[in-house]
Design an enzyme around this catalytic site. Structure first.
Site, short mmCIF file in Angstrom:
data_model
loop_
_atom_site.label_atom_id
_atom_site.label_comp_id
_atom_site.label_asym_id
_atom_site.label_seq_id
_atom_site.Cartn_x
_atom_site.Cartn_y
_atom_site.Cartn_z
N GLU A 1 -10.65 35.50 0.59
CA GLU A 1 -11.32 34.90 0.99
C GLU A 1 -11.03 32.96 0.90
O GLU A 1 -12.06 32.67 0.59
CB GLU A 1 -13.13 34.70 0.69
CG GLU A 1 -13.43 35.78 0.45
CD GLU A 1 -14.39 35.83 -0.12
OE1 GLU A 1 -15.56 35.26 -0.43
OE2 GLU A 1 -15.20 37.02 -0.16
N GLU B 1 -15.33 43.94 0.19
CA GLU B 1 -16.82 43.53 -1.09
C GLU B 1 -17.62 43.55 0.02
O GLU B 1 -17.74 43.33 0.96
CB GLU B 1 -16.25 42.09 -1.58
CG GLU B 1 -15.53 41.79 -2.25
CD GLU B 1 -15.41 40.17 -3.19
OE1 GLU B 1 -16.62 39.42 -2.93
OE2 GLU B 1 -14.57 39.60 -3.57
O1 IFM Z 1 -19.35 36.83 -6.06
C1 IFM Z 1 -18.35 36.76 -4.82
C2 IFM Z 1 -17.03 36.35 -4.86
O2 IFM Z 1 -16.17 35.77 -5.81
C3 IFM Z 1 -16.48 36.57 -3.75
N1 IFM Z 1 -16.77 36.78 -2.68
C4 IFM Z 1 -18.96 36.89 -2.18
C5 IFM Z 1 -19.02 36.89 -3.65
C6 IFM Z 1 -20.10 37.37 -3.72
O3 IFM Z 1 -21.35 35.68 -3.35
#
Ligand code: IFM
Length: 466
Positions: free
Chosen positions: A165, A370
């Protein structure tokens, strides 16, 4: 109706080093920008820090056993840069690397495929003090670090991710300042985005040079599923601006070899982008084995008007914006259910993104690296943690993945965020994303009902009726 996922589909869970490891001052680890940020008053809810987190550094074996009990086929974790290369330059810390060697060995012993992310936001503080991501040198430091980790783990890890990200690193870290290092400067944020792109390209080159040919190299983005409030041209323009800043600023250079012209035009009053040197686009564009997509919620935007003034997009930051050059965009609350993060629950955004990338980058495999939700989970009188909303969230989003596959998307895997409740950045420990509940006072782990549900999905490769 029960639906099947393709054979070989990778079922996993994800975490990140600073969010779970703790052991912040052990075995030579030096501070990262998050250690510094947590100690800056008012930046992290409750003054929480990652000093102990979920103590995974000391509970590694227990956590791998938990994953094995759930039947996970893969585990996505990040390497802490300041743990394996204290200070962000120079020699490796063998103690730091030993931790990850042992973790990978434990995973392989349980038939769990390790998926390594090199950078999940914990820049060594020394590199921030030298200028951080707005400075070009940081991208070169990252390539050295990538080389060092690939030399240490390349014999046993096949799946590699350069960055997690980068939008958050650049625009929350240097734009709105709600993430470390907490700077609020639009030009610094754009420079950071470019140097993260460059770091990805240089890092991918370093990985390819050191790794055996079977290794796979990827990057994980959090592209925005951004919708316009209406089809009116000003609202569509707002959507275009946010799409350029959130998604195409990374996908275009990484996968096509250049920045979108509309991004340059939108930000022309801020910078001439002279920090993009000749030759950079060729470095950033690197053939990838897959694209990692993180998805939580869509955004809804319009042009700002008197009745809909430009306002907070939910990423905080007050007057400081994570959207340079998009000052006239208004963010709206999509209707419907919301999670404890106040993010809307809308699985169609995940389907849309997977289909979009399938169309834009044909032949590029996708991985949902994710997806998950925070809810206010609590153990009941018997110590059982029931989280039916998370099961509903996961079911709906896995169904969106299943629909995308049926519609022609080449999705190779799904990683639930997160294995454990953990340190949720500026929210500290107040938000629980885990399939496994963590009692932070005792560090006792209790799988929630969603963990048992997910385990069934993983073991059968089937999504049961809901
Ligand atoms: O916890 C975060 C993660 O570190 C990166 N993506 C989003 C998740 C939730 O906010």
């Amino acid at each position: 109706m029960t639906v099947n996922f393709p054979p070989g589909f990778l079922w996993g869970a994800a975490t990140a080093a600073y969010q779970i490891e703790g052991a912040a001052h052990e075995d030579g680890r030096t501070p990262s920008i998050w250690d510094t940020f947590c100690r800056t008053p008012g930046k992290v809810l409750g003054g929480d820090t990652g000093d102990t987190a979920t103590d995974h550094y000391h509970r590694r074996q227990e956590d791998v056993r938990l994953m094995a009990d759930l039947g996970l086929g893969a585990y996505r974790f990040s390497v802490s840069w300041p743990r394996v290369q204290p200070g962000g330059r120079g020699p490796a810390s063998q103690a730091g690397l030993d931790f990850y060697r042992a973790l990978v060995d434990d995973l392989l012993a349980h038939d769990i495929r390790p998926v390594v992310t090199l950078y999940h936001w914990d820049l060594p503080q020394e590199l921030e003090s030298a200028g951080g991501w707005p400075e070009r040198g940081t991208a070169h430091r990252f390539a050295d670090y990538a080389h060092l980790v690939s030399e240490a783990l390349g014999d046993r890890v096949e799946l590699w991710t350069t960055l997690n990200e980068p939008w958050c690193s650049a625009f929350l870290g240097y734009g709105s300042g709600v993430h470390a290092p907490g700077r609020t400067n639009a030009v610094a944020a754009l420079r950071a985005a470019h140097h993260l792109n460059l770091a990805h390209g240089l890092g991918a080159q370093a990985l390819r040079a050191a790794l055996p040919s079977r290794a796979q190299v990827s990057v994980t983005l959090n592209p925005s599923a951004v919708r316009a409030l209406t089809d009116a041209p000003p609202d569509l323009d707002a959507q275009r601006r946010v799409d350029a800043l959130s998604t195409r600023i990374f996908t275009e250079p990484m996968l096509r070899g250049g920045y979108p012209a509309d991004l340059f035009a939108d930000t022309a009053s801020l910078t001439d982008w002279a920090f993009v040197h000749d030759g950079d686009p060729g470095v950033i564009r690197h053939p990838l084995d897959s694209l990692g997509v993180n998805y939580y919620a869509p955004s809804l935007v319009s042009a700002a008007t008197d009745s809909h003034p430009s306002h907070d997009d939910g990423h905080g930051g007050g007057d400081a914006s994570p959207w340079p050059g998009a000052g006239q965009v208004a963010f709206h609350r999509p209707p419907g259910k919301r999670t404890a993060m106040d993010w809307s629950v809308d699985p169609t955004g995940l389907h849309d993104l997977l289909m979009r990338f399938t169309q834009e980058f044909p032949g590029l495999p996708l991985m949902v690296t994710e997806n998950g939700a925070a809810y206010d989970d609590k153990p009941d009188g018997q110590g059982v943690v029931h989280d039916p909303e998370r099961i509903a969230y996961l079911h709906a989003h896995l169904d969106a993945v299943r629909r995308a596959i049926a519609d022609g998307a080449d999705v190779r895997g799904y990683f639930l965020w997160s294995l454990l409740d953990n340190f949720e950045w500026a929210y500290g420990y107040s938000k629980r994303f885990g399939a496994v509940y963590v009692d932070y006072a005792t560090q006792v782990r209790t799988p929630k009902s969603s963990a048992r549900w997910y385990s069934q999905v993983v073991r059968t490769g089937q999504l049961p009726p809901y």
